[in-house]
Design a protein around this motif. Sequence first.
Motif, PDB file in Angstrom:
ATOM      1  N   ALA A 195      15.028 -17.807 127.361  1.00 48.06           N
ATOM      2  CA  ALA A 195      13.561 -17.883 127.703  1.00 48.06           C
ATOM      3  C   ALA A 195      12.718 -16.691 127.164  1.00 48.06           C
ATOM      4  O   ALA A 195      11.558 -16.869 126.797  1.00 48.06           O
ATOM      5  CB  ALA A 195      13.669 -18.097 129.246  1.00 48.06           C
ATOM      6  N   LEU A 196      13.229 -15.556 127.433  1.00 52.25           N
ATOM      7  CA  LEU A 196      12.433 -14.291 127.217  1.00 52.25           C
ATOM      8  C   LEU A 196      12.051 -14.174 125.622  1.00 52.25           C
ATOM      9  O   LEU A 196      10.842 -13.936 125.230  1.00 52.25           O
ATOM     10  CB  LEU A 196      13.111 -13.113 127.687  1.00 52.25           C
ATOM     11  CG  LEU A 196      12.569 -11.754 127.040  1.00 52.25           C
ATOM     12  CD1 LEU A 196      11.359 -11.603 127.786  1.00 52.25           C
ATOM     13  CD2 LEU A 196      13.400 -10.480 127.482  1.00 52.25           C
ATOM     14  N   LEU A 197      13.178 -14.231 124.854  1.00 51.87           N
ATOM     15  CA  LEU A 197      13.194 -14.316 123.347  1.00 51.87           C
ATOM     16  C   LEU A 197      12.903 -15.494 122.629  1.00 51.87           C
ATOM     17  O   LEU A 197      12.622 -15.446 121.568  1.00 51.87           O
ATOM     18  CB  LEU A 197      14.518 -13.953 122.834  1.00 51.87           C
ATOM     19  CG  LEU A 197      15.158 -12.463 123.438  1.00 51.87           C
ATOM     20  CD1 LEU A 197      16.404 -12.451 122.914  1.00 51.87           C
ATOM     21  CD2 LEU A 197      14.178 -11.461 122.997  1.00 51.87           C
ATOM     22  N   ALA A 198      12.522 -16.699 123.289  1.00 55.23           N
ATOM     23  CA  ALA A 198      12.198 -17.893 122.694  1.00 55.23           C
ATOM     24  C   ALA A 198      10.765 -17.829 121.851  1.00 55.23           C
ATOM     25  O   ALA A 198      10.766 -18.281 120.701  1.00 55.23           O
ATOM     26  CB  ALA A 198      12.089 -19.004 123.817  1.00 55.23           C
ATOM     27  N   PRO A 199       9.908 -17.173 122.561  1.00 55.71           N
ATOM     28  CA  PRO A 199       8.451 -17.180 121.585  1.00 55.71           C
ATOM     29  C   PRO A 199       8.498 -16.273 120.520  1.00 55.71           C
ATOM     30  O   PRO A 199       8.010 -16.292 119.388  1.00 55.71           O
ATOM     31  CB  PRO A 199       7.547 -16.818 122.580  1.00 55.71           C
ATOM     32  CG  PRO A 199       8.382 -16.267 123.857  1.00 55.71           C
ATOM     33  CD  PRO A 199       9.592 -16.862 123.653  1.00 55.71           C
ATOM     34  N   TYR A 200       9.350 -15.058 120.565  1.00 59.52           N
ATOM     35  CA  TYR A 200       9.742 -14.345 119.468  1.00 59.52           C
ATOM     36  C   TYR A 200      10.419 -14.800 118.432  1.00 59.52           C
ATOM     37  O   TYR A 200       9.943 -14.734 117.150  1.00 59.52           O
ATOM     38  CB  TYR A 200      10.432 -13.084 119.942  1.00 59.52           C
ATOM     39  CG  TYR A 200       9.499 -12.156 121.134  1.00 59.52           C
ATOM     40  CD1 TYR A 200       8.405 -11.295 120.717  1.00 59.52           C
ATOM     41  CD2 TYR A 200       9.785 -12.373 122.609  1.00 59.52           C
ATOM     42  CE1 TYR A 200       7.760 -10.506 121.655  1.00 59.52           C
ATOM     43  CE2 TYR A 200       8.912 -11.929 123.334  1.00 59.52           C
ATOM     44  CZ  TYR A 200       8.032 -10.827 122.973  1.00 59.52           C
ATOM     45  OH  TYR A 200       7.422 -10.091 123.921  1.00 59.52           O
ATOM     46  N   ARG A 201      11.504 -15.580 118.786  1.00 63.69           N
ATOM     47  CA  ARG A 201      12.219 -16.244 117.942  1.00 63.69           C
ATOM     48  C   ARG A 201      11.423 -17.442 117.031  1.00 63.69           C
ATOM     49  O   ARG A 201      11.430 -17.404 115.767  1.00 63.69           O
ATOM     50  CB  ARG A 201      13.357 -17.176 118.475  1.00 63.69           C
ATOM     51  CG  ARG A 201      14.152 -17.629 117.561  1.00 63.69           C
ATOM     52  CD  ARG A 201      15.103 -18.871 118.639  1.00 63.69           C
ATOM     53  NE  ARG A 201      14.131 -20.001 118.931  1.00 63.69           N
ATOM     54  CZ  ARG A 201      14.248 -20.479 120.242  1.00 63.69           C
ATOM     55  NH1 ARG A 201      15.601 -19.985 120.890  1.00 63.69           N
ATOM     56  NH2 ARG A 201      13.528 -21.245 120.612  1.00 63.69           N
ATOM     57  N   ASP A 202      10.494 -18.033 117.775  1.00 63.02           N
ATOM     58  CA  ASP A 202       9.674 -19.254 117.132  1.00 63.02           C
ATOM     59  C   ASP A 202       8.784 -18.499 116.312  1.00 63.02           C
ATOM     60  O   ASP A 202       8.085 -19.110 115.034  1.00 63.02           O
ATOM     61  CB  ASP A 202       8.987 -19.889 118.124  1.00 63.02           C
ATOM     62  CG  ASP A 202       9.888 -20.647 119.067  1.00 63.02           C
ATOM     63  OD1 ASP A 202      11.371 -20.902 118.660  1.00 63.02           O
ATOM     64  OD2 ASP A 202       9.588 -21.179 120.176  1.00 63.02           O
ATOM     65  N   ALA A 203       8.100 -17.309 116.837  1.00 63.21           N
ATOM     66  CA  ALA A 203       6.943 -16.625 115.656  1.00 63.21           C
ATOM     67  C   ALA A 203       7.878 -16.127 114.549  1.00 63.21           C
ATOM     68  O   ALA A 203       7.182 -16.094 113.339  1.00 63.21           O
ATOM     69  CB  ALA A 203       6.373 -15.333 116.463  1.00 63.21           C
ATOM     70  N   ALA A 204       9.203 -15.593 114.701  1.00 63.17           N
ATOM     71  CA  ALA A 204       9.903 -14.945 113.541  1.00 63.17           C
ATOM     72  C   ALA A 204      10.064 -16.277 112.471  1.00 63.17           C
ATOM     73  O   ALA A 204       9.808 -15.996 111.238  1.00 63.17           O
ATOM     74  CB  ALA A 204      11.055 -14.318 114.024  1.00 63.17           C
ATOM     75  N   ALA A 205      10.526 -17.120 113.189  1.00 58.73           N
ATOM     76  CA  ALA A 205      10.612 -18.442 112.146  1.00 58.73           C
ATOM     77  C   ALA A 205       9.418 -18.918 111.643  1.00 58.73           C
ATOM     78  O   ALA A 205       9.513 -19.362 110.506  1.00 58.73           O
ATOM     79  CB  ALA A 205      11.342 -19.680 113.069  1.00 58.73           C
ATOM     80  N   ALA A 206       8.394 -18.913 112.412  1.00 63.63           N
ATOM     81  CA  ALA A 206       6.908 -19.422 111.816  1.00 63.63           C
ATOM     82  C   ALA A 206       6.412 -18.364 110.619  1.00 63.63           C
ATOM     83  O   ALA A 206       5.968 -18.787 109.426  1.00 63.63           O
ATOM     84  CB  ALA A 206       5.870 -19.511 112.602  1.00 63.63           C
ATOM     85  N   ARG A 207       6.663 -17.234 110.748  1.00 70.08           N
ATOM     86  CA  ARG A 207       6.313 -16.178 109.792  1.00 70.08           C
ATOM     87  C   ARG A 207       7.201 -16.175 108.357  1.00 70.08           C
ATOM     88  O   ARG A 207       6.928 -16.317 107.339  1.00 70.08           O
ATOM     89  CB  ARG A 207       6.653 -14.623 109.981  1.00 70.08           C
ATOM     90  CG  ARG A 207       5.608 -14.314 111.130  1.00 70.08           C
ATOM     91  CD  ARG A 207       5.339 -12.664 111.406  1.00 70.08           C
ATOM     92  NE  ARG A 207       6.714 -12.281 111.915  1.00 70.08           N
ATOM     93  CZ  ARG A 207       6.891 -12.182 113.549  1.00 70.08           C
ATOM     94  NH1 ARG A 207       5.805 -12.660 114.069  1.00 70.08           N
ATOM     95  NH2 ARG A 207       8.023 -11.884 113.801  1.00 70.08           N
ATOM     96  N   THR A 208       8.656 -16.702 108.709  1.00 70.69           N
ATOM     97  CA  THR A 208       9.421 -16.718 107.568  1.00 70.69           C
ATOM     98  C   THR A 208       8.962 -18.182 106.730  1.00 70.69           C
ATOM     99  O   THR A 208       9.228 -18.175 105.681  1.00 70.69           O
ATOM    100  CB  THR A 208      10.922 -17.020 108.002  1.00 70.69           C
ATOM    101  OG1 THR A 208      11.297 -15.933 108.841  1.00 70.69           O
ATOM    102  CG2 THR A 208      11.917 -17.326 106.988  1.00 70.69           C
ATOM    103  N   THR A 209       8.663 -19.047 107.665  1.00 66.45           N
ATOM    104  CA  THR A 209       8.215 -20.324 106.895  1.00 66.45           C
ATOM    105  C   THR A 209       7.165 -20.325 106.065  1.00 66.45           C
ATOM    106  O   THR A 209       6.830 -20.398 105.082  1.00 66.45           O
ATOM    107  CB  THR A 209       8.167 -21.416 107.822  1.00 66.45           C
ATOM    108  OG1 THR A 209       9.370 -21.812 108.654  1.00 66.45           O
ATOM    109  CG2 THR A 209       7.664 -22.780 107.157  1.00 66.45           C
ATOM    110  N   ALA A 210       6.157 -19.410 106.839  1.00 64.70           N
ATOM    111  CA  ALA A 210       4.751 -19.075 106.151  1.00 64.70           C
ATOM    112  C   ALA A 210       5.099 -18.253 104.797  1.00 64.70           C
ATOM    113  O   ALA A 210       4.602 -18.527 103.649  1.00 64.70           O
ATOM    114  CB  ALA A 210       3.882 -18.396 106.729  1.00 64.70           C
TER     115      ALA A 210
END
Length: 427
Positions: A408-423
């Motif tokens: 739960a703690l890392l979920a937003p960081y994981r999502d943000a990292a995935a979004a950056r990678t996609t961008a």
Amino acid sequence: MDFSPSPRAADLTAAVREFIATRIAPVESQIHADIARRRLAGEDSWAVDPRVTELQAAARAEGLWNLFLPAGHEGPYAERYGTRGGAGLTNSDYAPVAEEMGRSFLAPLVFNCNAPDTGNMEVLLKYGSAEQKDRWLDPLLAGEIRSAFLMTEPEVASSDASTMAATARISGDEVVLDGHKWWSTGVGHPDCRVGIFMGVTDPDAHRYLRHSMVLVPMDAPGVTVERMLTAQGMFDEPLGHGEVRLEGVRLPVDNIIAGPGRAAEIAQGRLGPGRVHHCMRLIGLAELALDLACRRASERVAFGKPIVNLGGNRERLAEARIAIDQARLLVHHAAWKLDTDGQAAVEVSAIKAAVPRMAQQVIDMAMQLHGGAGMSDDFPLAGAYATARALRLADGPDEVHLGVVARALLAPYRDAAAARTTAEESR
């Protein structure tokens, strides 16, 4: 968040505290001593002590019975549950009551609020059929029988339910059980009549839809209690923890709780409130240890000074006070979240990881201040330590719960990292 108990909960907490102090505490140490004496003499140490039966009758007469029963139970059984006791408390209101019970090893059993019976009764209350309630829930609520929970297995890592080897195979109008279970709490009690068994029904289904929970009469053909286990040298009579083997146990398919494949759902519904109960009882146990530590440190003299004034002991006691209060607030927050949201997986995992470790540390400090006496049965500290240590494994080990919190703690960081990678890839 207002953690003030309701007037009803405050009254019940005071009544439980008074009952423990005036009725249970004067006889508890002798009851435990008599159990140990019978064990050493080769006599039956699992027999029900008549003093416990008398205490249970007194508790029920005073309305201190089935206090764990949750608020809001509805339907045709609501009136019947009222006659069996139960205060209809929220998780938040039951928390201080459970804390008081945690100061005594016998109190939960005396008030019919002991694990695993509470969890099993909650399962039947929420998921059981009318027939299952009639046959098993009513006598459990009345304290006429006891129950066990058969999940953990010796051959696999039971922290991962997907590795479970036990099976609950449907064959026509029957379910056939095969499996090897251990740490089945409650099977040592002479009144244990039913177990809730968890096994694989469909190995090809989704991992959360493979398992079923089945009500197993403990005297069914093919059910064998092979031995009782010790937890750090203690048998925990009269309930205990057993190793159970089931071989070709054939039962009506109606013994499956809520239908095939629903065990994971039931387990999550069962374990949330149960973990709150465990943690609040542990806080009560830590409070008992701190009280004993303060008494010992203030009264015992060494090198011309009270022990409390030697070797940083004042600071250790202060740190224990702070640790207990922190843990209590964390548990109350989890209970409040369960009451308000209905879901509190992260908060419940947090308390399950934090509270047993806190209790273990406080009890260890109290044992140190008692010297050799703290290791003996002259004080309840050795048993308290074993209880706290065991609960770092029961209902999921520390690592599993820390993993839930970390996810739960890392979920937003994981999502943000995935979004950056996609961008970056889209450029």
